[in-house]
Enzyme design. Structure first.
Site, PDB file in Angstrom:
ATOM      1  CB  SER A 154      -0.946  -0.048   1.206  1.00  0.00           C
ATOM      2  OG  SER A 154      -1.923   0.940   1.131  1.00  0.00           O
ATOM      3  CG  ASP A 320      -6.397  -3.758  -3.428  1.00  0.00           C
ATOM      4  OD1 ASP A 320      -7.204  -2.848  -3.160  1.00  0.00           O
ATOM      5  OD2 ASP A 320      -5.173  -3.678  -3.182  1.00  0.00           O
ATOM      6  CG  HIS A 353      -5.796  -2.077   0.149  1.00  0.00           C
ATOM      7  ND1 HIS A 353      -4.853  -2.135  -0.859  1.00  0.00           N
ATOM      8  CD2 HIS A 353      -5.272  -1.254   1.106  1.00  0.00           C
ATOM      9  CE1 HIS A 353      -3.820  -1.371  -0.542  1.00  0.00           C
ATOM     10  NE2 HIS A 353      -4.045  -0.832   0.643  1.00  0.00           N
TER      11      HIS A 353
END
Length: 383
Positions: A154, A320, A353
């Site tokens: 991320s 995601d 995610h």
């Protein structure tokens, strides 16, 4: 007793820097400190060091526990430890809390030496590039001239990309997981809604809430609830909650939480406000928004990545939608256009995610295989 694969008890360390750090925002920190943890042993030629970069709401505590009764291991404990994908029997792993954080590194809640009061809103805006610069200084204090790998998911993956651009000679491998080379308009929109929730909280006091001995918990709670929705997939929320009601069989026709998902999100929000600082949340989301290394090259990511020398592993997850697989494919295409070595894995996962934080077999297998190859390289070079 800890499981055999646990790193065990770990103790955070602090590095203090007195050389001013000029920031991308033109601000400057005269002095600052970074809190960090290390796992494993640095080898004789310092060639087995791995830097782990954390995401928005994480910190330096990636693995192990802080004391025997600690119920919460580090945020990547499933992946970092003896015999794990990032094997601390073979690597010396470093993870630091980003500048602007609220877990020990200098941030808005730290005391400003010029005023004797918390920085609050006076803490300068920091960017991914600034974090990389501070991490580079930390590596020098640890005697690490080149990382065997820099790894992150991320927002952590954005730091990995920036490392490969800013210091191409100082990392051999880059592992970018569930990340992107820039945020989409939708993602920037989510971040702004979260920031507005905090900044319009009556207890925010323009960011000076420390002086009023209060916190904008209502706004931060809403920001976390919103963010948490985006970290999950539609399917995973449907599977986990569906339309189940909370301890009742029928509607009460009122505004208290009736659905399980409502109760869950409130719980997540409540837990978050007990450990996170609202001003730090504002800073972290702005760092996400600003990251766009291609912007200085007319939007051409392949040009931005021309300085890169590292080999890459890029990993994305099918469900995601916050950092979709297409964002990772963009990175892969830009790397390939520069004839760089890049491995790409698109992992089937229903968890959205948050998949990059979870122990998913195919994901672990891919990461373990790549890291094993790096460890073999380190050990061959050291012979």
């Amino acid at each position: 007793m800890h499981a055999p694969s646990s790193i065990g008890i770990v103790t955070p360390q602090v590095a203090t820097f007195t050389e001013p750090l000029l920031l991308s925002s033109s601000g400057q920190l005269e002095t600052y400190q970074l809190v960090y943890e290390t796992y494993g042993q640095l080898n004789a030629d310092a060639s087995n060091a791995v830097l782990v970069c954390h995401a928005l709401s994480s910190d330096h505590h990636a693995a192990g526990r802080h004391h025997e009764s600690d119920k919460n291991p580090g945020w990547w404990d499933a992946l970092v430890g003896p015999g794990k994908a990032i094997d601390t029997n073979r690597f010396f792993v470093v993870c630091s809390n980003n500048l602007g954080g609220c877990s020990g590194s200098t941030g808005p809640s730290s005391i400003n030496p010029k005023t004797g009061q918390p920085y609050g809103p006076e803490f300068p805006i920091v960017t991914v590039r600034d974090w990389v610069e501070s991490q580079a200084r930390l590596s020098e204090t640890l005697g690490i001239q080149q990382w065997a790998a820099v790894i992150g998911g991320s927002l952590g993956g954005m730091q990995v990309l920036q490392w490969s651009i800013t210091y191409p000679e100082r990392l051999k491998h880059a592992v970018v997981i569930a990340s992107a080379a820039k945020l989409t308009a939708q993602n920037i929109g989510f971040n702004d809604v979260a920031r507005q929730a905090i900044r319009t909280d009556p207890e925010f006091h323009d960011g000076n809430y420390y002086q009023f001995n209060t916190r904008p918990t209502r706004g931060l709670r809403i920001a976390r609830m919103l963010g948490h929705i985006t970290y999950l997939s539609d399917d995973s929320m449907a599977h986990k909650f569906g339309r189940s009601l909370r301890q009742k069989a029928q509607f009460d026709y009122e505004f208290t939480p009736e659905f399980e998902v409502e109760s869950y999100l409130r719980y997540q929000g409540d837990q978050f406000v007990n450990r996170f600082d609202a001003n730090t949340y504002l800073l972290m989301t702005k760092a996400l928004d600003y990251f766009d290394p291609a912007a200085a090259h007319e939007g051409q990511l392949n040009v931005a990545l021309q300085p890169v020398k590292a080999n890459f592993l890029v990993v994305s997850f099918t469900s995601d939608w916050r950092f979709s697989v297409e964002r990772s494919r963009e990175i892969v295409r830009a790397l390939q256009s520069n004839r760089l070595a890049v491995s790409y894995a698109e992992v089937e996962s229903p968890h959205g995610h948050d998949s990059f934080l979870l122990e998913i077999d195919n994901y672990i297998d891919v990461l373990r295989a790549y890291m094993t190859r790096i460890a073999n390289e380190c050990e061959a070079d050291s012979e």
